[in-house]
Scaffold this active site. Structure first.
Site, mmCIF file in Angstrom:
data_model
loop_
_atom_site.group_PDB
_atom_site.id
_atom_site.type_symbol
_atom_site.label_atom_id
_atom_site.label_comp_id
_atom_site.label_asym_id
_atom_site.label_seq_id
_atom_site.Cartn_x
_atom_site.Cartn_y
_atom_site.Cartn_z
ATOM 1 N N SER A 8 0.845 -1.199 0.000
ATOM 2 C CA SER A 8 0.000 0.000 0.000
ATOM 3 C C SER A 8 0.881 1.250 0.000
ATOM 4 C CB SER A 8 -0.910 -0.003 1.233
ATOM 5 O OG SER A 8 -0.104 -0.131 2.375
ATOM 6 N N ASN A 9 2.195 1.024 -0.080
ATOM 7 C CA ASN A 9 3.140 2.134 0.006
ATOM 8 C C ASN A 9 3.651 2.501 -1.392
ATOM 9 O OD1 ASN A 9 5.506 3.666 0.330
ATOM 10 N ND2 ASN A 9 5.810 2.876 2.396
ATOM 11 N N LYS A 12 7.499 3.041 -1.843
ATOM 12 C CA LYS A 12 8.266 1.797 -1.994
ATOM 13 C C LYS A 12 8.120 1.273 -3.415
ATOM 14 C CE LYS A 12 7.803 -0.399 2.553
ATOM 15 N NZ LYS A 12 7.396 -1.637 3.214
ATOM 16 N N GLU A 37 -0.336 -8.581 7.339
ATOM 17 C CA GLU A 37 0.889 -8.492 8.132
ATOM 18 C C GLU A 37 0.701 -9.088 9.528
ATOM 19 O OE1 GLU A 37 2.986 -4.962 7.219
ATOM 20 O OE2 GLU A 37 4.173 -5.067 9.032
ATOM 21 N N ASP A 67 9.070 -6.277 3.462
ATOM 22 C CA ASP A 67 8.899 -5.708 4.799
ATOM 23 C C ASP A 67 10.240 -5.134 5.248
ATOM 24 O OD1 ASP A 67 6.550 -5.601 6.713
ATOM 25 O OD2 ASP A 67 8.218 -6.015 8.052
ATOM 26 N N PHE A 145 10.438 9.220 2.095
ATOM 27 C CA PHE A 145 9.255 8.919 2.900
ATOM 28 C C PHE A 145 9.712 8.356 4.239
ATOM 29 C CE2 PHE A 145 8.893 4.262 2.967
ATOM 30 C CZ PHE A 145 9.822 3.910 2.011
ATOM 31 N N GLY A 146 8.760 8.112 5.134
ATOM 32 C CA GLY A 146 9.058 7.463 6.416
ATOM 33 C C GLY A 146 10.204 8.145 7.149
ATOM 34 N N ASP A 148 13.183 8.637 6.185
ATOM 35 C CA ASP A 148 14.221 9.202 5.305
ATOM 36 C C ASP A 148 14.803 10.530 5.810
ATOM 37 O OD1 ASP A 148 14.331 7.128 3.527
ATOM 38 O OD2 ASP A 148 13.062 8.062 2.014
ATOM 39 N N ARG A 174 16.426 -1.344 0.222
ATOM 40 C CA ARG A 174 15.444 -1.832 -0.770
ATOM 41 C C ARG A 174 16.163 -2.187 -2.080
ATOM 42 N NH1 ARG A 174 12.508 1.825 0.198
ATOM 43 N NH2 ARG A 174 11.444 0.517 1.712
HETATM 44 P P1 IMP Z 1 6.628 -1.814 6.379
HETATM 45 O O1 IMP Z 1 7.668 -2.665 5.744
HETATM 46 O O2 IMP Z 1 5.611 -1.376 5.369
HETATM 47 O O3 IMP Z 1 6.059 -2.395 7.611
HETATM 48 O O4 IMP Z 1 7.325 -0.452 6.721
HETATM 49 C C1 IMP Z 1 8.138 -0.234 7.780
HETATM 50 C C2 IMP Z 1 8.268 1.246 8.045
HETATM 51 O O5 IMP Z 1 9.654 1.527 7.995
HETATM 52 C C3 IMP Z 1 7.609 2.177 7.046
HETATM 53 O O6 IMP Z 1 6.340 2.547 7.453
HETATM 54 C C4 IMP Z 1 8.518 3.383 7.056
HETATM 55 O O7 IMP Z 1 8.136 4.272 8.071
HETATM 56 C C5 IMP Z 1 9.850 2.771 7.401
HETATM 57 N N1 IMP Z 1 10.634 2.568 6.190
HETATM 58 C C6 IMP Z 1 10.759 1.453 5.435
HETATM 59 N N2 IMP Z 1 11.565 1.670 4.396
HETATM 60 C C7 IMP Z 1 11.949 2.949 4.490
HETATM 61 C C8 IMP Z 1 12.767 3.763 3.692
HETATM 62 O O8 IMP Z 1 13.301 3.389 2.645
HETATM 63 N N3 IMP Z 1 12.921 5.014 4.127
HETATM 64 C C9 IMP Z 1 12.343 5.501 5.252
HETATM 65 N N4 IMP Z 1 11.561 4.800 6.022
HETATM 66 C C10 IMP Z 1 11.361 3.509 5.639
#
Ligand code: IMP
Length: 185
Positions: A8-9, A12, A37, A67, A145-146, A148, A174
Site C-alpha cells: 500500500s506504500n 516503496k 501483516e 517488509d 518517505f518514512g 528518510d 530496498r
Molecule cells: P513496512 O515494511 O511497510 O512495515 O514499513 C516499515 C516502516 O519503515 C515504514 O512505514 C517506514 O516508516 C519505514 N521505512 C521502510 N523503508 C523505508 C525507507 O526506505 N525510508 C524511510 N523509512 C522507511
C-alpha cells in the site's frame, strides 16, 4: 509474465520499480491483493506469511512482498519490525527525543523481499544499509518517505530525504534486496 508488488506504500513501489527497470523488468502493483501483516520480531516471517495468502492461485503471475525496519543500535534495534507503527505513533520527533543526548547514533535499515510464482516457491532476499540518525529531520518528505529525513547513510553527510531517490536507489536496503532478486529470480 507479470510481476505484482503487493504494497500500500506507493513510495516503496516507485523505488522498487526504478531499480527493476535497470533489468528491463516492468513492475505492476497489487492485482487486487493486500499485504496481510502478522506481528513478529522477524521480517522474514512477516514476508513469508504475507506471501502464503497470495501465492498459489494458479495464475501465471508472480508476486512480490517487502517488509522493512529501521534498527537503532543504542535502542537495542528499536523500532525494527515495528517501524511502521512507531512512525505513525511517535514519528520522527519521538525517535529524535529517544536519541537525545545519545552519542552512538548508528542504525541500519533492513529490507526483506519475497517472491513467489508459478516456477518458484517462496524465495527471500534481503538488503541492509548502515548509517546514523541525524540530529534533526532534514530534506522534508518530497525527497523520501518514512524515516528518510532522519537517516544518514554511511559515507554521506545528507539524509536519504536530502539525497533524493536517484542516490537513495544506489545504496538503499530496498535496492540491495531487489537487485539480487532481479538477477536471481
Ligand atoms: P513496512 O515494511 O511497510 O512495515 O514499513 C516499515 C516502516 O519503515 C515504514 O512505514 C517506514 O516508516 C519505514 N521505512 C521502510 N523503508 C523505508 C525507507 O526506505 N525510508 C524511510 N523509512 C522507511
Amino acid at each position: 509474465m507479470r510481476i505484482f508488488f503487493v504494497t500500500s506504500n506507493e513510495a516503496k513501489f516507485r523505488e522498487a520499480s526504478l531499480v527493476l527497470k535497470e533489468f528491463g523488468i516492468d513492475l505492476m502493483i497489487n492485482r487486487g491483493y493486500r499485504k496481510v501483516e502478522i506481528q513478529s520480531d522477524n521480517l522474514e516471517d512477516i514476508v513469508n506469511n504475507a506471501l502464503q495468502f497470495i501465492c498459489g492461485d494458479n495464475s501465471s503471475d508472480y508476486f512480490v512482498v517487502e517488509d522493512d525496519g529501521l534498527f537503532i543500535n543504542r535502542l537495542n534495534g528499536f523500532p525494527g519490525p515495528y517501524s511502521s507503527y512507531v512512525y505513525k505513533t511517535i514519528g520522527l520527533i519521538g525517535i529524535l527525543k529517544l536519541m537525545s543526548g545519545v552519542d552512538d547514533r548508528t542504525a541500519y535499515f533492513k529490507s526483506v523481499v519475497g517472491l513467489c510464482g508459478p516456477k518458484v516457491g517462496i524465495k527471500l532476499f534481503s538488503g541492509v544499509v548502515y548509517g546514523r540518525i541525524a540530529m534533526e529531520p532534514r530534506g522534508g518528505t518530497e525527497g523520501g518517505f518514512g524515516f528518510d529525513p532522519i537517516f544518514i547513510p554511511e559515507g554521506y553527510d545528507k539524509t536519504f530525504a536530502e539525497l533524493g531517490i536517484d542516490i537513495k536507489n544506489k545504496l538503499s536496503h530496498r535496492a540491495r534486496a531487489f537487485r539480487p532478486w532481479a538477477i536471481g529470480y
